[in-house]
Design a protein around this motif. Structure first.
Motif, PDB file in Angstrom:
ATOM      1  N   THR A  48     -17.898  30.873   0.802  1.00 27.08           N
ATOM      2  CA  THR A  48     -18.665  30.093  -0.172  1.00 27.08           C
ATOM      3  C   THR A  48     -19.738  30.973  -0.803  1.00 27.08           C
ATOM      4  OG1 THR A  48     -18.317  28.026   1.035  1.00 27.08           O
ATOM      5  CG2 THR A  48     -20.172  28.103  -0.502  1.00 27.08           C
ATOM      6  N   ILE A  49     -19.733  31.006  -2.122  1.00 22.54           N
ATOM      7  CA  ILE A  49     -20.775  31.718  -2.867  1.00 22.54           C
ATOM      8  C   ILE A  49     -21.283  30.793  -3.971  1.00 22.54           C
ATOM      9  CG2 ILE A  49     -19.772  33.982  -2.367  1.00 22.54           C
ATOM     10  CD1 ILE A  49     -18.789  34.041  -5.331  1.00 22.54           C
ATOM     11  N   ASN A  50     -22.412  31.153  -4.549  1.00 26.15           N
ATOM     12  CA  ASN A  50     -22.869  30.382  -5.698  1.00 26.15           C
ATOM     13  C   ASN A  50     -22.498  31.102  -6.992  1.00 26.15           C
ATOM     14  OD1 ASN A  50     -24.934  32.373  -5.855  1.00 26.15           O
ATOM     15  ND2 ASN A  50     -26.393  31.059  -4.823  1.00 26.15           N
ATOM     16  N   ALA A  51     -22.614  30.382  -8.090  1.00 20.01           N
ATOM     17  CA  ALA A  51     -22.324  30.944  -9.400  1.00 20.01           C
ATOM     18  C   ALA A  51     -23.432  31.927  -9.774  1.00 20.01           C
ATOM     19  CB  ALA A  51     -22.246  29.819 -10.434  1.00 20.01           C
ATOM     20  N   TYR A  52     -23.118  32.807 -10.691  1.00 23.08           N
ATOM     21  CA  TYR A  52     -24.173  33.633 -11.267  1.00 23.08           C
ATOM     22  C   TYR A  52     -25.273  32.702 -11.760  1.00 23.08           C
ATOM     23  CZ  TYR A  52     -21.863  38.213 -11.526  1.00 23.08           C
ATOM     24  OH  TYR A  52     -21.292  39.416 -11.238  1.00 23.08           O
ATOM     25  N   HIS A  53     -26.512  33.131 -11.616  1.00 28.52           N
ATOM     26  CA  HIS A  53     -27.629  32.357 -12.124  1.00 28.52           C
ATOM     27  C   HIS A  53     -28.807  33.270 -12.406  1.00 28.52           C
ATOM     28  CE1 HIS A  53     -27.863  32.334  -7.710  1.00 28.52           C
ATOM     29  NE2 HIS A  53     -29.176  32.134  -7.805  1.00 28.52           N
ATOM     30  N   ILE A  54     -29.752  32.740 -13.173  1.00 28.53           N
ATOM     31  CA  ILE A  54     -30.953  33.476 -13.561  1.00 28.53           C
ATOM     32  C   ILE A  54     -32.157  32.592 -13.259  1.00 28.53           C
ATOM     33  CG2 ILE A  54     -32.245  34.511 -15.467  1.00 28.53           C
ATOM     34  CD1 ILE A  54     -29.493  34.894 -16.890  1.00 28.53           C
ATOM     35  N   HIS A  55     -33.151  33.164 -12.617  1.00 33.63           N
ATOM     36  CA  HIS A  55     -34.422  32.476 -12.395  1.00 33.63           C
ATOM     37  C   HIS A  55     -35.360  32.946 -13.495  1.00 33.63           C
ATOM     38  CE1 HIS A  55     -33.150  31.057  -8.452  1.00 33.63           C
ATOM     39  NE2 HIS A  55     -32.602  32.243  -8.312  1.00 33.63           N
ATOM     40  N   HIS A  56     -35.607  32.066 -14.440  1.00 29.91           N
ATOM     41  CA  HIS A  56     -36.477  32.423 -15.548  1.00 29.91           C
ATOM     42  C   HIS A  56     -37.940  32.320 -15.135  1.00 29.91           C
ATOM     43  CE1 HIS A  56     -33.148  32.727 -18.306  1.00 29.91           C
ATOM     44  NE2 HIS A  56     -32.738  31.512 -17.974  1.00 29.91           N
ATOM     45  N   LYS A  57     -38.679  33.310 -15.450  1.00 32.29           N
ATOM     46  CA  LYS A  57     -40.130  33.436 -15.279  1.00 32.29           C
ATOM     47  C   LYS A  57     -40.572  33.711 -13.848  1.00 32.29           C
ATOM     48  CE  LYS A  57     -41.141  31.215 -19.468  1.00 32.29           C
ATOM     49  NZ  LYS A  57     -42.089  30.748 -20.375  1.00 32.29           N
ATOM     50  N   GLU A  84     -21.457  31.334 -15.038  1.00 28.99           N
ATOM     51  CA  GLU A  84     -20.080  31.374 -14.537  1.00 28.99           C
ATOM     52  C   GLU A  84     -20.025  31.905 -13.095  1.00 28.99           C
ATOM     53  OE1 GLU A  84     -20.845  35.566 -15.843  1.00 28.99           O
ATOM     54  OE2 GLU A  84     -21.428  33.614 -16.593  1.00 28.99           O
ATOM     55  N   PHE A  85     -18.875  31.695 -12.464  1.00 23.73           N
ATOM     56  CA  PHE A  85     -18.637  32.232 -11.125  1.00 23.73           C
ATOM     57  C   PHE A  85     -18.116  33.663 -11.207  1.00 23.73           C
ATOM     58  CE2 PHE A  85     -18.438  27.712 -10.083  1.00 23.73           C
ATOM     59  CZ  PHE A  85     -19.183  27.689  -8.914  1.00 23.73           C
ATOM     60  N   LEU A  86     -18.388  34.437 -10.172  1.00 24.45           N
ATOM     61  CA  LEU A  86     -17.756  35.730  -9.991  1.00 24.45           C
ATOM     62  C   LEU A  86     -16.249  35.479  -9.931  1.00 24.45           C
ATOM     63  CD1 LEU A  86     -18.212  38.803  -9.155  1.00 24.45           C
ATOM     64  CD2 LEU A  86     -17.854  37.986  -6.818  1.00 24.45           C
ATOM     65  N   PRO A  87     -15.434  36.250 -10.648  1.00 19.79           N
ATOM     66  CA  PRO A  87     -13.990  36.056 -10.545  1.00 19.79           C
ATOM     67  C   PRO A  87     -13.524  36.215  -9.088  1.00 19.79           C
ATOM     68  CG  PRO A  87     -14.496  37.466 -12.416  1.00 19.79           C
ATOM     69  CD  PRO A  87     -15.779  37.285 -11.636  1.00 19.79           C
ATOM     70  N   GLU A  88     -12.630  35.346  -8.664  1.00 18.75           N
ATOM     71  CA  GLU A  88     -12.161  35.352  -7.274  1.00 18.75           C
ATOM     72  C   GLU A  88     -11.564  36.705  -6.882  1.00 18.75           C
ATOM     73  OE1 GLU A  88      -9.560  32.617  -4.180  1.00 18.75           O
ATOM     74  OE2 GLU A  88      -9.738  31.998  -6.279  1.00 18.75           O
ATOM     75  N   GLU A  89     -10.874  37.372  -7.824  1.00 22.28           N
ATOM     76  CA  GLU A  89     -10.284  38.673  -7.489  1.00 22.28           C
ATOM     77  C   GLU A  89     -11.365  39.710  -7.197  1.00 22.28           C
ATOM     78  OE1 GLU A  89     -10.065  38.117 -12.012  1.00 22.28           O
ATOM     79  OE2 GLU A  89      -9.525  36.917 -10.267  1.00 22.28           O
ATOM     80  N   GLU A  90     -12.530  39.593  -7.819  1.00 18.35           N
ATOM     81  CA  GLU A  90     -13.641  40.510  -7.521  1.00 18.35           C
ATOM     82  C   GLU A  90     -14.217  40.215  -6.138  1.00 18.35           C
ATOM     83  OE1 GLU A  90     -14.713  43.218  -9.342  1.00 18.35           O
ATOM     84  OE2 GLU A  90     -12.890  42.764 -10.445  1.00 18.35           O
ATOM     85  N   TYR A  91     -14.396  38.931  -5.835  1.00 20.73           N
ATOM     86  CA  TYR A  91     -14.894  38.559  -4.506  1.00 20.73           C
ATOM     87  C   TYR A  91     -13.924  39.036  -3.423  1.00 20.73           C
ATOM     88  CZ  TYR A  91     -16.320  35.735  -0.521  1.00 20.73           C
ATOM     89  OH  TYR A  91     -16.715  35.323   0.750  1.00 20.73           O
ATOM     90  N   ASN A  92     -12.631  38.878  -3.665  1.00 24.98           N
ATOM     91  CA  ASN A  92     -11.628  39.245  -2.663  1.00 24.98           C
ATOM     92  C   ASN A  92     -11.589  40.742  -2.373  1.00 24.98           C
ATOM     93  OD1 ASN A  92     -10.809  36.625  -2.113  1.00 24.98           O
ATOM     94  ND2 ASN A  92      -9.248  36.650  -3.707  1.00 24.98           N
ATOM     95  N   LYS A  93     -12.159  41.579  -3.255  1.00 23.17           N
ATOM     96  CA  LYS A  93     -12.229  43.019  -3.011  1.00 23.17           C
ATOM     97  C   LYS A  93     -13.320  43.385  -2.000  1.00 23.17           C
ATOM     98  CE  LYS A  93     -10.673  44.286  -7.651  1.00 23.17           C
ATOM     99  NZ  LYS A  93     -11.117  44.867  -8.948  1.00 23.17           N
ATOM    100  N   LEU A  94     -14.262  42.482  -1.766  1.00 21.72           N
ATOM    101  CA  LEU A  94     -15.350  42.754  -0.828  1.00 21.72           C
ATOM    102  C   LEU A  94     -14.820  42.731   0.611  1.00 21.72           C
ATOM    103  CD1 LEU A  94     -18.096  40.516  -2.467  1.00 21.72           C
ATOM    104  CD2 LEU A  94     -17.913  43.010  -2.596  1.00 21.72           C
TER     105      LEU A  94
END
Length: 140
Positions: free
Chosen positions: A54-63, A129-139
């Motif tokens: 389980t991972i979270n989607a890309y996100h940005i904390h503004h400020k 967006e989410f990290l593509p699953e194929e990128e996660y699977n390379k970890l």
């Protein structure tokens, strides 16, 4: 949820209850996640527990930015355009404002961290967006 496997993976850092399933933010996570808001006064601090894979989607904390303090298990943190960083109990990640990133559990381990929201006037979070699953699977 496999309670025994979770306790084994999280080890001695599992000192707070994991809280409730994180249904309010479920659409921003790829799987099972739990949230225990330890405080919402002055400096919000939440205990976030991720099931394996389980991972979270890309996100940005503004400020304000965010600080992660890993309490147990094994997971990952990655800023856009940089290599993923493996995280284990005792690791701290200082995430500056305006940095696009994701974090979450390794494929084979529960993962838990304290998430500290750095206070700032006008602070907000932007989910992407989410990290593509194929990128996660390379970890590993």
């Amino acid at each position: 949820m496999d309670i025994e496997q979770m306790k084994k993976d999280l080890g001695g850092g599992n000192v707070f209850p994991i809280g409730e399933e994180n249904v309010a933010f479920a659409k921003y996570f790829t799987g099972e996640c739990y949230l225990n808001m330890l405080t919402t006064e002055r400096v919000p601090v939440g205990l976030v527990t991720f099931a394996p894979r389980t991972i979270n989607a890309y996100h940005i904390h503004h400020k304000g930015g965010q600080i992660l303090m890993v309490t147990g298990g094994r997971g990952w943190y990655q800023e856009e355009g940089k290599p993923a960083r493996e995280l284990k109990a005792g690791d701290v990640v200082n995430i500056p404002p305006e940095v696009k990133h994701w974090h979450g559990a390794a494929k084979d381990s529960w993962f838990q961290h304290l998430a500290v929201e750095v206070p700032a006037e006008g602070a907000s979070n932007e989910w992407l967006e989410f990290l593509p699953e194929e990128e996660y699977n390379k970890l590993p």
